[in-house]
Design an enzyme around this catalytic site. Structure first.
Site, PDB file in Angstrom:
ATOM      1  N   TYR A  10      -3.028 -12.767   3.823  1.00  0.00           N
ATOM      2  CA  TYR A  10      -1.718 -13.346   3.862  1.00  0.00           C
ATOM      3  C   TYR A  10      -1.629 -14.239   4.959  1.00  0.00           C
ATOM      4  CZ  TYR A  10      -1.109  -9.276   0.326  1.00  0.00           C
ATOM      5  OH  TYR A  10      -1.157  -8.331  -0.753  1.00  0.00           O
ATOM      6  N   TYR A 138       6.421  -5.054  -7.096  1.00  0.00           N
ATOM      7  CA  TYR A 138       5.082  -5.270  -6.765  1.00  0.00           C
ATOM      8  C   TYR A 138       4.185  -4.288  -7.392  1.00  0.00           C
ATOM      9  CZ  TYR A 138       0.977  -5.845  -3.889  1.00  0.00           C
ATOM     10  OH  TYR A 138      -0.241  -6.091  -3.420  1.00  0.00           O
ATOM     11  N   ASP A 241       4.549   3.568 -11.225  1.00  0.00           N
ATOM     12  CA  ASP A 241       3.853   3.221  -9.926  1.00  0.00           C
ATOM     13  C   ASP A 241       4.553   4.097  -8.705  1.00  0.00           C
ATOM     14  OD1 ASP A 241       2.476   2.043  -8.043  1.00  0.00           O
ATOM     15  OD2 ASP A 241       2.909   0.079  -8.641  1.00  0.00           O
ATOM     16  N   LYS A 270      -2.244   4.806  -2.063  1.00  0.00           N
ATOM     17  CA  LYS A 270      -1.722   4.905  -0.257  1.00  0.00           C
ATOM     18  C   LYS A 270      -1.855   6.259   0.239  1.00  0.00           C
ATOM     19  CE  LYS A 270       0.354   0.619   0.113  1.00  0.00           C
ATOM     20  NZ  LYS A 270       0.646  -0.083  -1.396  1.00  0.00           N
TER      21      LYS A 270
HETATM   22  C1  LIG Z   1       0.200  -1.073  -2.366  1.00  0.00           C
HETATM   23  C2  LIG Z   1       0.594  -0.987  -3.710  1.00  0.00           C
HETATM   24  C3  LIG Z   1      -0.131  -1.248  -4.785  1.00  0.00           C
HETATM   25  C4  LIG Z   1      -1.734  -1.705  -4.504  1.00  0.00           C
HETATM   26  O1  LIG Z   1      -2.380  -0.837  -3.920  1.00  0.00           O
HETATM   27  P1  LIG Z   1      -3.719  -1.541  -3.313  1.00  0.00           P
HETATM   28  O2  LIG Z   1      -4.283  -0.013  -2.736  1.00  0.00           O
HETATM   29  O3  LIG Z   1      -3.228  -2.336  -1.960  1.00  0.00           O
HETATM   30  O4  LIG Z   1      -4.395  -1.974  -4.310  1.00  0.00           O
HETATM   31  C5  LIG Z   1       0.217  -0.939  -6.092  1.00  0.00           C
HETATM   32  N1  LIG Z   1       1.468  -0.515  -6.312  1.00  0.00           N
HETATM   33  C6  LIG Z   1       2.429  -0.453  -5.275  1.00  0.00           C
HETATM   34  C7  LIG Z   1       3.908   0.189  -5.607  1.00  0.00           C
HETATM   35  C8  LIG Z   1       2.064  -0.260  -4.010  1.00  0.00           C
HETATM   36  O5  LIG Z   1       2.881  -0.339  -3.136  1.00  0.00           O
END
Ligand SMILES: *Cc1c(COP(=O)(O)O)cnc(C)c1O
Length: 419
Positions: A10, A138, A241, A270
């Site tokens: 980025y 996202y 998610d 994460k």
């Molecule tokens: C960071 C994130 C992703 C993507 O995860 P990566 O390990 O960076 O591929 C997907 N969804 C959410 C809500 C995120 O914060």
């Protein structure tokens, strides 16, 4: 001439100067080769929930590397992968009984989308192959994930030729403690979308309670309860998610718990391994899992990344969860939440549009991105590592940070405006 062998994310490489090199990490601090030491307000894109160099996590990693660093999950099992699947089933909302591993949050979401589409295919519903998502969402940077991120703020326009088209409802606007009446309008818009397109929607993807990288939008648990009902009514799989929200970020172990809602599919990444190594888990309930259960080989779930179920990642994740439970992290998060609320809610300045706090997450939203120009350097000079994006100056600290250290972060965030 700067060295351009390493291409950063980025960032316009032509104008990027990365002067600081990390030597070690230490709790909430990053230590640099030039002797500088910064308090990390973002715990490395929100994943280092125990801070850096946690002795028990490091030991778990070393111990597993001494046994076997990696082995395929194709036709073979390994003890950490088995134990972690059991543990995740135990701690996630009741009903999510099956765990599919992958190597990152984005891939975990790709897995969720493929799972939803193939689930309906396996039932003979061949028209259900699109997703429903929200503005401000996202879900990751891979192609499938980009196509369900916010269609104007995300990268849709840039990559539109490549991306499949999905359906979007407006991001929820009713805040965390809004009344049911206030949430009704948000839900009416979701209902409208489902009414129009349910015949082709396989799954509704949502970051529960906290739309993170799309603008730190915090919204009501009632929205999730109503979304659950709508998904049932219109035969759409509900997919949470929890890549960002999972493991305590919103104040409960999983954001779903605030609403007492169980999705059909849930994605974790994460914080899963305490940030030590990339890994993800896509969990499914019995309904989804049974949609693949058959004598027909063609109905098997068609996915399998090389590093899924990696024993080091799973061993560290198990240790991370053990520490989280043993050390009462939810209590720590509650104490951090009090600090964040006390320090930031109600903070006023002409440049500031809003301040929001949920769990161990806080944001100062400004009217204009320009008013955050230079804040990173300012914070570094005060001993804090902040990484704002767009109009959002935020902190998502590691949970081991002390209240005094967190106060230092919030003071620096405010000092930027009052300097
Ligand atoms: C960071 C994130 C992703 C993507 O995860 P990566 O390990 O960076 O591929 C997907 N969804 C959410 C809500 C995120 O914060």
């Amino acid at each position: 001439m700067q060295d351009t062998s390493l291409w950063f994310p980025y960032a316009q490489m032509k104008h990027l100067e990365v002067n600081y090199e990390v030597e070690t990490g230490d709790g909430p601090y990053i230590q640099f080769t030039n002797g500088m030491r910064l308090l990390d307000a973002t715990c490395s894109w929100w994943c280092m929930i125990h801070g850096y160099r946690h002795p028990e996590l490091t030991q778990a990693l070393k111990d597993q590397a001494d046994k076997v660093a990696h082995v395929m999950l194709g036709g073979l099992k390994n003890a950490p992968a088995v134990a972690l699947a059991k543990k995740l089933v135990e701690i996630t909302p009741k009903g999510l009984n099956h765990v599919f591993y992958s190597d990152s949050g984005s891939v975990g979401m790709e897995v969720a989308m493929k799972m939803a589409v193939q689930f309906w295919q396996n039932q003979g519903c061949t028209d259900k192959y699109k997703m429903a998502s929200l503005t401000k969402a996202y879900h990751g940077d891979t192609t499938g994930c980009m196509s369900v991120c916010d269609p104007t703020e995300g990268m849709h326009s840039l990559f539109s030729g490549l991306l499949p088209k999905h359906h979007f409802a407006p991001a929820p606007t009713a805040c965390f403690d809004a009344s049911a009446e206030a949430v009704a309008q948000d839900i009416a818009q979701l209902r409208q979308l489902f009414e129009q397109h349910h015949h082709e929607i396989a799954g509704f993807l949502v970051e529960p309670l906290l739309q993170a990288a799309g603008g730190l939008n915090m919204y009501s648990p009632i929205y999730l309860q109503e979304a659950r009902k709508l998904c049932d009514e219109f035969e759409i799989l509900l997919i949470f998610d929890e890549v960002a929200t999972g493991f305590g970020r919103t104040g409960k172990l999983f954001a779903a718990e605030h609403a007492n809602v169980c999705p059909d599919i849930m994605v974790l990444s994460k914080g899963l391994t305490g940030g030590y190594i990339g890994h993800a888990a896509t969990l499914a309930n019995d309904k989804v899992f049974n949609g693949f259960w058959s004598d027909d080989k063609q109905k098997a779930f068609m996915h399998g990344p090389t590093f899924m179920g990696n024993p080091i990642a799973c061993a560290v994740a198990l240790k991370s969860i053990e520490i989280f439970e043993r050390e009462n992290y939810l209590g720590k998060i509650e104490a951090l939440n009090q600090v964040l609320k006390h320090e930031l809610l109600g903070f006023e300045h002409p440049a500031v549009k809003d301040t929001r706090v949920l769990g161990a997450t806080a944001v100062i939203e400004v009217h204009n991105a320009e008013s955050l120009q230079g804040v990173q350097q300012f914070a570094v000079e005060q001993g804090v590592w902040l990484r704002p994006f767009g109009r959002f100056l935020y902190t998502m600290p590691p949970y081991i940070i002390t209240e005094a250290e967190l106060t230092k972060i919030t003071q620096v965030m405010k000092a930027w405006f009052t300097r």
